[in-house]
Design a protein around this motif. Structure first.
Motif, PDB file in Angstrom:
ATOM      1  N   LEU A   7       0.851  -1.190   0.000  1.00  0.00           N
ATOM      2  CA  LEU A   7       0.000   0.000   0.000  1.00  0.00           C
ATOM      3  C   LEU A   7       0.888   1.242   0.000  1.00  0.00           C
ATOM      4  O   LEU A   7       1.801   1.360   0.821  1.00  0.00           O
ATOM      5  CB  LEU A   7      -0.891   0.014   1.250  1.00  0.00           C
ATOM      6  N   ILE A   9       0.390   5.405   0.001  1.00  0.00           N
ATOM      7  CA  ILE A   9      -0.477   6.582   0.051  1.00  0.00           C
ATOM      8  C   ILE A   9       0.372   7.781  -0.345  1.00  0.00           C
ATOM      9  O   ILE A   9       1.426   8.036   0.244  1.00  0.00           O
ATOM     10  CB  ILE A   9      -1.066   6.760   1.460  1.00  0.00           C
ATOM     11  N   LEU A  12      -2.176  12.282   0.152  1.00  0.00           N
ATOM     12  CA  LEU A  12      -3.623  12.127   0.362  1.00  0.00           C
ATOM     13  C   LEU A  12      -4.184  13.292   1.176  1.00  0.00           C
ATOM     14  O   LEU A  12      -3.675  13.602   2.248  1.00  0.00           O
ATOM     15  CB  LEU A  12      -3.907  10.816   1.087  1.00  0.00           C
ATOM     16  N   THR A  48      -7.787   8.565   7.614  1.00  0.00           N
ATOM     17  CA  THR A  48      -6.764   8.078   6.684  1.00  0.00           C
ATOM     18  C   THR A  48      -6.961   6.590   6.411  1.00  0.00           C
ATOM     19  O   THR A  48      -6.923   6.143   5.259  1.00  0.00           O
ATOM     20  CB  THR A  48      -5.357   8.323   7.264  1.00  0.00           C
ATOM     21  N   VAL A  52      -8.522   4.163   2.667  1.00  0.00           N
ATOM     22  CA  VAL A  52      -7.990   3.022   1.913  1.00  0.00           C
ATOM     23  C   VAL A  52      -9.127   2.189   1.350  1.00  0.00           C
ATOM     24  O   VAL A  52      -9.065   1.690   0.220  1.00  0.00           O
ATOM     25  CB  VAL A  52      -7.068   2.167   2.813  1.00  0.00           C
ATOM     26  N   ILE A  65      -3.937   6.536  -3.712  1.00  0.00           N
ATOM     27  CA  ILE A  65      -3.769   5.375  -2.832  1.00  0.00           C
ATOM     28  C   ILE A  65      -3.490   4.204  -3.761  1.00  0.00           C
ATOM     29  O   ILE A  65      -4.391   3.693  -4.436  1.00  0.00           O
ATOM     30  CB  ILE A  65      -5.023   5.112  -1.976  1.00  0.00           C
ATOM     31  N   TRP A  67      -2.478   0.456  -4.767  1.00  0.00           N
ATOM     32  CA  TRP A  67      -2.559  -0.910  -4.266  1.00  0.00           C
ATOM     33  C   TRP A  67      -1.591  -1.764  -5.054  1.00  0.00           C
ATOM     34  O   TRP A  67      -1.678  -1.865  -6.271  1.00  0.00           O
ATOM     35  CB  TRP A  67      -3.986  -1.443  -4.406  1.00  0.00           C
ATOM     36  N   ASN A  72      -4.686   3.038  -8.599  1.00  0.00           N
ATOM     37  CA  ASN A  72      -5.091   4.093  -7.662  1.00  0.00           C
ATOM     38  C   ASN A  72      -6.520   3.803  -7.197  1.00  0.00           C
ATOM     39  O   ASN A  72      -7.469   3.911  -7.986  1.00  0.00           O
ATOM     40  CB  ASN A  72      -5.005   5.455  -8.345  1.00  0.00           C
TER      41      ASN A  72
END
Length: 526
Positions: A7, A9, A12, A48, A52, A65, A67, A72
């Protein structure tokens, strides 16, 4: 082995209406890593985490975000997110009683996940669900499978939530305050369970918490959030040994310190005395039989004026039941004296008149404050009952003075409980008790759901009020660090019995009972 994070981020930001609650946060979590996100209430850590899985309703997102380094998630359709949630990434919520559907059995809720994502038959899904419940350490898993959430204890409900989250063996488990309302021994069990399952399944864990002691025992790395920003990220040992950011240093320093005022002299008058206090409740056995559950066995205690007596023990040990019995708020038996006067024989108006002298602050102020009343109505309700001779102006004057006493102000009078933070609501609950000028306040887990810095503020407030008004506290808690900070004496309860009592420092540093040593080992007081 791939070095691509599971993951990522990137910058964000999350906003609700015109308010930005997460601001330019960037972090990575590797496959199989245990990452903790910490900060005070309102710092943005839960928002936060929910981002996800795109579970923030009405939120506007900016940033990315990623993965497994490619997709995204913020650009995914909702149908794609449905395939991710539960299967690839799962979540354990803070309060399982509200996260679990009260209308369905625990087993049905796990089976639903398995049928949706794994396409199993009902029989196979049932078998897998029972295996999962057994794997999380639930006793009698077949029986718990058929139970409804309200029939399980807090620790059992949290284990059921973990079983549900792990049903599809996700790559990422998000755990949002998974041990907040649990006692220290159950906290330790849940923490050990998560670590064991994480290693077995090879999954990454994103732990959201304000409990720094828990972080130190569990996480590989830590991120610290303040006012929506990620202010520091480091390996756990490094962060605790040498925090760089001033806010991180402040959080570490906010762990409860000994702030209790000097203990009253041994010749100080006794305010509260209980002898042979017992509580029992009927329990059905079979179709027509009945047994008795002894919540509190015959117990005795004394509390002097100006003293704080801590009562500790696991959930179900009887500590809250004992406190309510002493206030005559349940069907307890035994001799109870308040200021030398027996109150166990009083009833009706005579008992109601004594209630002004003894008040209670409950664990969850959000549940104990009426959502339909303004703050002025909540705090003034007791005044209207016990001092009906006060006119509206005099009543308001007392309410405002009491608000100032607890660190709030009159601008809050017309607002409702849901408009306040957890710490502010607890101050309102304290104000409601203090305004009646009581001699005794029973504090039932008053800081258990608060983060470390707010917890310390509430504890200092309680000490200040005790010194100014000569209050006596019966402080019920499973948090031994809080008891050490505030209590002059402590009693340890197990299975309805008082197994040890004495001066706080003596009991917590040189306990004589194995059960007390077990509690201390689970709490790991520093």
């Amino acid at each position: 082995m791939s070095t691509t994070p599971l993951l990522s981020i990137r910058a964000l930001s999350v906003a609700f209406d015109e308010s930005t609650v997460v601001d330019e946060v960037s972090l990575d979590i590797a496959a199989g890593e245990k990452f903790a996100l910490v900060g005070e209430s309102g710092s943005g850590k839960t928002v936060t985490a929910l981002s996800v899985l795109r579970l923030n309703q009405g939120a506007a997102y900016r940033g990315e975000i990623l993965w497994e380094g490619r997709d995204n998630l913020l650009a995914w359709k909702e149908s794609q997110m449905l395939g991710l949630r539960g299967r690839e990434a799962a979540m354990i919520f803070q309060e399982p009683m509200t996260a679990l559907n009260p209308l369905y059995t625990v087993g049905n809720q796990i089976v639903e996940t398995l049928e949706l994502h794994e396409a199993l038959s009902r029989r196979e899904a049932n078998r897998r669900a029972i295996e999962l419940l057994a794997r999380t350490g639930l006793p009698e898993p077949e029986r718990r499978f058929a139970a409804f959430p309200h029939q399980l204890s807090g620790g059992q409900r949290q284990r059921a939530m973990i079983a549900m989250a792990l049903a599809c063996r996700p790559k990422l488990l998000i755990a949002d305050e998974p041990t907040t309302a649990l006692d220290v021994t159950v906290q330790a069990q849940i923490l050990a369970l998560l670590a064991e399952l994480q290693a077995e399944f090879g999954m990454a864990v994103l732990l959201i918490t304000h409990d720094l002691n828990l972080v130190r025992r569990f996480a590989d790395r830590v991120g610290v959030m303040q006012a929506g920003r990620l202010v520091e990220t480091a390996a756990t040992a490094e962060l605790f040994a040498a925090p760089r950011h001033a806010y991180t240093q402040q959080l570490l320093a906010a762990r409860p310190q000994r702030i209790a005022p000097p203990a009253p002299p041994t010749e100080a008058p006794v305010l509260l005395k209980g002898e042979d206090i017992a509580c029992r409740y009927p329990v059905k056995r079979g179709w027509f039989g009945r047994d008795w559950f002894h919540a509190v066995e015959k117990s005795a205690l004394t509390l002097r004026r100006g003293e704080t007596l801590g009562i500790v023990g696991e959930s179900g040990s009887g500590k809250t039941t004992l406190g309510l019995a002493l206030l005559r708020l349940n069907a307890g038996t035994g001799r109870i004296e308040l200021g030398g006067e027996r109150i166990d024989t009083l009833d009706g108006k005579a008992l109601r008149a004594r209630r002004r002298r003894m008040q209670v602050v409950f664990q969850d102020p959000y549940s104990s404050l009426s959502p339909r009343y303004t703050i002025e109505q909540i705090i003034g309700e007791g005044l209207a009952l016990h001092w009906p001779q006060l006119d509206a102006a005099a009543r308001r004057e007392r309410i405002v003075a009491t608000l100032h006493d607890v660190g709030l102000d009159e601008s809050m009078l017309g607002r409702y409980p849901h408009e306040f933070s957890g710490g502010q609501r607890q101050r309102i609950a304290i104000a409601r008790a203090v305004i009646l000028e009581p001699e005794l306040i029973v504090l039932d887990e008053p800081t258990s759901a608060l983060d470390a810095s707010v917890q310390q503020q509430v504890l200092r407030l309680l000490v200040d009020l005790q010194l100014r008004h000569g209050l006596s506290y019966l402080f019920i808690s499973h948090d031994l660090a809080v008891i050490r900070a505030l209590a002059h004496r402590v009693m340890v309860m197990q299975a309805g019995r008082i197994v040890e009592s004495g001066d706080t420092e003596t009991v917590l540093t040189a306990p004589t009972q194995a059960y007390t040593r077990e509690l201390l080992a689970a709490a790991r007081l520093d």
